[in-house]
Motif scaffolding. Structure first.
Motif, PDB file in Angstrom:
ATOM      1  N   ILE A  51       0.825  -1.622  -0.459  1.00 31.48           N
ATOM      2  CA  ILE A  51       0.225   0.245   0.135  1.00 31.48           C
ATOM      3  C   ILE A  51       1.107   1.206  -0.042  1.00 31.48           C
ATOM      4  N   GLN A  52       1.949   1.438   0.912  1.00 30.19           N
ATOM      5  CA  GLN A  52       2.877   2.297   0.946  1.00 30.19           C
ATOM      6  C   GLN A  52       3.297   2.950  -0.475  1.00 30.19           C
ATOM      7  N   LEU A  58       1.085   6.513  -6.419  1.00 32.63           N
ATOM      8  CA  LEU A  58      -0.175   7.462  -6.791  1.00 32.63           C
ATOM      9  C   LEU A  58      -0.181   8.824  -6.722  1.00 32.63           C
ATOM     10  N   TRP A  59       0.521   9.451  -5.696  1.00 34.46           N
ATOM     11  CA  TRP A  59       1.248  10.973  -5.788  1.00 34.46           C
ATOM     12  C   TRP A  59       1.557  11.248  -7.108  1.00 34.46           C
ATOM     13  N   PHE A  60       2.613  10.486  -6.931  1.00 33.15           N
ATOM     14  CA  PHE A  60       2.596  11.362  -8.890  1.00 33.15           C
ATOM     15  C   PHE A  60       2.653  10.708  -9.730  1.00 33.15           C
ATOM     16  N   GLU A  76      -5.246  -0.752  -6.788  1.00 28.36           N
ATOM     17  CA  GLU A  76      -4.375  -1.673  -6.427  1.00 28.36           C
ATOM     18  C   GLU A  76      -4.104  -1.227  -4.769  1.00 28.36           C
ATOM     19  N   ILE A  77      -4.814  -0.502  -4.799  1.00 29.59           N
ATOM     20  CA  ILE A  77      -4.981  -0.071  -2.663  1.00 29.59           C
ATOM     21  C   ILE A  77      -5.800  -0.384  -2.537  1.00 29.59           C
ATOM     22  N   HIS A 139       0.563   2.228  16.423  1.00 23.10           N
ATOM     23  CA  HIS A 139       1.693   2.356  15.198  1.00 23.10           C
ATOM     24  C   HIS A 139       1.945   3.266  15.219  1.00 23.10           C
ATOM     25  N   GLY A 140       1.884   4.555  15.646  1.00 22.12           N
ATOM     26  CA  GLY A 140       1.720   5.969  15.414  1.00 22.12           C
ATOM     27  C   GLY A 140       3.356   6.112  15.317  1.00 22.12           C
ATOM     28  N   PHE A 141       4.317   5.097  15.013  1.00 17.57           N
ATOM     29  CA  PHE A 141       5.245   5.920  15.077  1.00 17.57           C
ATOM     30  C   PHE A 141       5.808   5.714  13.999  1.00 17.57           C
ATOM     31  N   ASN A 142       4.983   4.479  12.812  1.00 19.39           N
ATOM     32  CA  ASN A 142       4.895   4.855  11.744  1.00 19.39           C
ATOM     33  C   ASN A 142       4.238   5.726  10.711  1.00 19.39           C
ATOM     34  N   VAL A 143       5.026   7.002  10.708  1.00 16.66           N
ATOM     35  CA  VAL A 143       4.566   7.839  10.123  1.00 16.66           C
ATOM     36  C   VAL A 143       4.273   7.940   8.561  1.00 16.66           C
ATOM     37  N   ILE A 144       3.452   8.447   7.661  1.00 12.88           N
ATOM     38  CA  ILE A 144       3.606   8.714   6.378  1.00 12.88           C
ATOM     39  C   ILE A 144       3.449   9.097   5.914  1.00 12.88           C
ATOM     40  N   ILE A 145       3.915  10.572   4.880  1.00 12.92           N
ATOM     41  CA  ILE A 145       3.972  10.974   4.504  1.00 12.92           C
ATOM     42  C   ILE A 145       4.024  11.299   2.801  1.00 12.92           C
ATOM     43  N   ILE A 146       3.643  12.805   2.585  1.00 14.33           N
ATOM     44  CA  ILE A 146       3.089  12.978   1.024  1.00 14.33           C
ATOM     45  C   ILE A 146       5.023  12.487   0.629  1.00 14.33           C
ATOM     46  N   PRO A 147       5.200  11.790  -0.691  1.00 17.13           N
ATOM     47  CA  PRO A 147       6.220  11.981  -1.193  1.00 17.13           C
ATOM     48  C   PRO A 147       7.196  12.973  -1.287  1.00 17.13           C
ATOM     49  N   SER A 148       8.200  12.289  -1.600  1.00 20.14           N
ATOM     50  CA  SER A 148       9.189  13.616  -2.314  1.00 20.14           C
ATOM     51  C   SER A 148       9.535  13.060  -3.777  1.00 20.14           C
TER      52      SER A 148
END
Length: 161
Positions: A51-52, A58-60, A76-77, A139-148
Motif C-alpha cells: 500500500i505504501q 498514486l501521488w506522482f 491497487e490500494i 503504530h503511531g511511530f509509522n508516519v506516512i508522508i506525501i512522497p518527495s
C-alpha cells in the motif's frame, strides 16, 4: 431367505468399500489441510508495504495528471485492503481499516473528474487517514508522508503521448 442373505451380504460388502473410500478421502483431506496450514501467507506488514508503494506512485501519477495511472494505483490500494480483510482476520487492526474508505472515495472521484486540486486534497486526506489508523492501533511511530521522490526510478509518471 436366501435372497435376503445375498442382499444383506451385498450391503455389508458395499459398506466395507465405502469405509475404505472414506478413510482414503479423510487421509487426503488431512494431507491437504496440513499443506494449507503451512502455505505462505503474507503478513499485515507485507500488505502495508505494498500500500505504501502504491500510495507514493498514486501521488506522482496524480500530480502529473496521469489519470489512467492514478486510477490504476488507487484500485491497487483498494485490492490490497480487500486482501488484508481476507487474509489478516486474526489482526485486531483490521477492524479499523475502513477509516481509509472516505479518502479513497474522494481520490477516486477527483481522478474521474480529472481535478488536480481535488486530487491533492484527497491525497492529503488519505495520508492523514493512514496516520490516524496507525495511531489508533499503537503504530503511531509509522508516519506516512506525501512522497518527495518517486518510489521507483524506472517508471514514467507523466501521461503517455
Amino acid at each position: 431367505m436366501k435372497a435376503a442373505l445375498i442382499f444383506l451380504s451385498l450391503i455389508v460388502f458395499a459398506s466395507c468399500g465405502q469405509n475404505d473410500n472414506s478413510q482414503q478421502l479423510q487421509s487426503r483431506i488431512d494431507s491437504l489441510q496440513q499443506k494449507l496450514d503451512h502455505a505462505y501467507k503474507p503478513g499485515l506488514g507485507e500488505f502495508m508495504l505494498g500500500i505504501q508503494e502504491h500510495h507514493a506512485k498514486l501521488w506522482f501519477a496524480g500530480t502529473n495528471r496521469n489519470w489512467e495511472l492514478a486510477d490504476f494505483e488507487v484500485h491497487e490500494i483498494g485490492e490490497t485492503l480487500d486482501d488484508i480483510k481476507q487474509y489478516c482476520t486474526d489482526r485486531p487492526e483490521v477492524k479499523s481499516i475502513g477509516i481509509i474508505d472516505p479518502a479513497i472515495s474522494s481520490i477516486s472521484a477527483a481522478i474521474k473528474q480529472k481535478d488536480a486540486d481535488a486530487f491533492k486534497k484527497g491525497f492529503v486526506q488519505l495520508t492523514a487517514s493512514c496516520n490516524t489508523c496507525h495511531k489508533d492501533n499503537q503504530h503511531g511511530f509509522n508516519v506516512i508522508i506525501i512522497p518527495s521522490t518517486p518510489p521507483v526510478t524506472n517508471q514514467e509518471f507523466k501521461p503517455a503521448k
